[in-house]
Scaffold this motif. Sequence first.
Motif, PDB file in Angstrom:
ATOM      1  N   LYS A  90      35.681  32.659  38.285  1.00  0.00           N
ATOM      2  CA  LYS A  90      35.980  32.574  36.824  1.00  0.00           C
ATOM      3  C   LYS A  90      36.580  33.789  35.827  1.00  0.00           C
ATOM      4  CE  LYS A  90      33.191  28.528  35.612  1.00  0.00           C
ATOM      5  NZ  LYS A  90      31.897  27.708  35.042  1.00  0.00           N
ATOM      6  N   ASP A  91      35.928  34.816  36.215  1.00  0.00           N
ATOM      7  CA  ASP A  91      36.070  36.198  35.914  1.00  0.00           C
ATOM      8  C   ASP A  91      36.329  37.287  36.932  1.00  0.00           C
ATOM      9  OD1 ASP A  91      36.370  37.808  33.672  1.00  0.00           O
ATOM     10  OD2 ASP A  91      34.135  38.126  33.574  1.00  0.00           O
ATOM     11  N   PRO A  92      37.334  37.167  37.821  1.00  0.00           N
ATOM     12  CA  PRO A  92      37.271  38.091  38.754  1.00  0.00           C
ATOM     13  C   PRO A  92      37.792  39.640  38.579  1.00  0.00           C
ATOM     14  CG  PRO A  92      39.181  36.614  39.023  1.00  0.00           C
ATOM     15  CD  PRO A  92      38.303  36.096  37.886  1.00  0.00           C
ATOM     16  N   SER A  93      37.169  40.418  39.189  1.00  0.00           N
ATOM     17  CA  SER A  93      37.439  41.865  39.036  1.00  0.00           C
ATOM     18  C   SER A  93      37.734  42.804  40.503  1.00  0.00           C
ATOM     19  CB  SER A  93      36.386  42.700  38.278  1.00  0.00           C
ATOM     20  OG  SER A  93      36.765  43.996  38.153  1.00  0.00           O
ATOM     21  N   ILE A  94      38.913  43.504  40.521  1.00  0.00           N
ATOM     22  CA  ILE A  94      39.184  44.357  41.567  1.00  0.00           C
ATOM     23  C   ILE A  94      39.009  45.936  41.260  1.00  0.00           C
ATOM     24  CG2 ILE A  94      40.661  44.631  43.437  1.00  0.00           C
ATOM     25  CD1 ILE A  94      41.905  42.138  43.039  1.00  0.00           C
TER      26      ILE A  94
END
Length: 249
Positions: free
Chosen positions: A147-151
């Motif tokens: 729902k709220d991905p970060s790279i």
Amino acid sequence: MIDPRNYQPRADVLHDRVVLITGASGGIGKAVALAAARHGARIILHGRNIRKLEAVYDDIVGGGAPRPSILPMDFEKAGPDDYDRMVAALEQEFGRLDALLHNAGMLGERAPIEHADVAKWMRTMHVNVNAPFILTRCCLPLLKQAKDPSIIFTSSGVVPRPRAFWGAYLPSKWASDGLMRMLAQELEAHPAVRVNSLNPGKVRTNMRLQAYPAEDRATLPEADTIVAPYLFLLGPDSRGITGETFECQ
């Protein structure tokens, strides 16, 4: 906007988030893994040395945090099939990936270009640029399931201040920052996925020792003192922020 350097996360800010950290067997990767686990994340520990990864595993479990997973892989030697098997295992185990921290890297050879060892140059570029690209490409479907991905990519102080005799490390970090910005723009159609970079600064790590062997290490901060910006970008409080490079110090 919150200054990531002064970020004060809630105790459960990363509750149940699946976070893959490369280079987690020591240094900054280990420090971030321990901190993220304390804040509720389910950590996937990547590294080359299984014994060191098991030690980090024991520290996390011993601290009462969620039980992590261990992902041994040597980016210098891994082929396409290794990445495919890794992603298949992650999908089967978790079904999604909430965050990917590209922390693994190598300094390589510091030498004038005229005398640079071509094989060492290529290995450094592969580990610092090609491997994060391949891993990101393979993990994007899993990240899009979150729902709220970060790279998060790892930048360096040599990017804004280029200097002589840094070998492949300097152009590899330019490439890493360029890859981050390009990916952030390419994912504008998927605004939930945010992509950023962090520059750790001067930290008491083995790579820093390789780069500056005569430096007084007692003057450098420990890795666990700079984890706040990592927790900020790993968690929901950085939602909507993408294509940026932040300083940890």
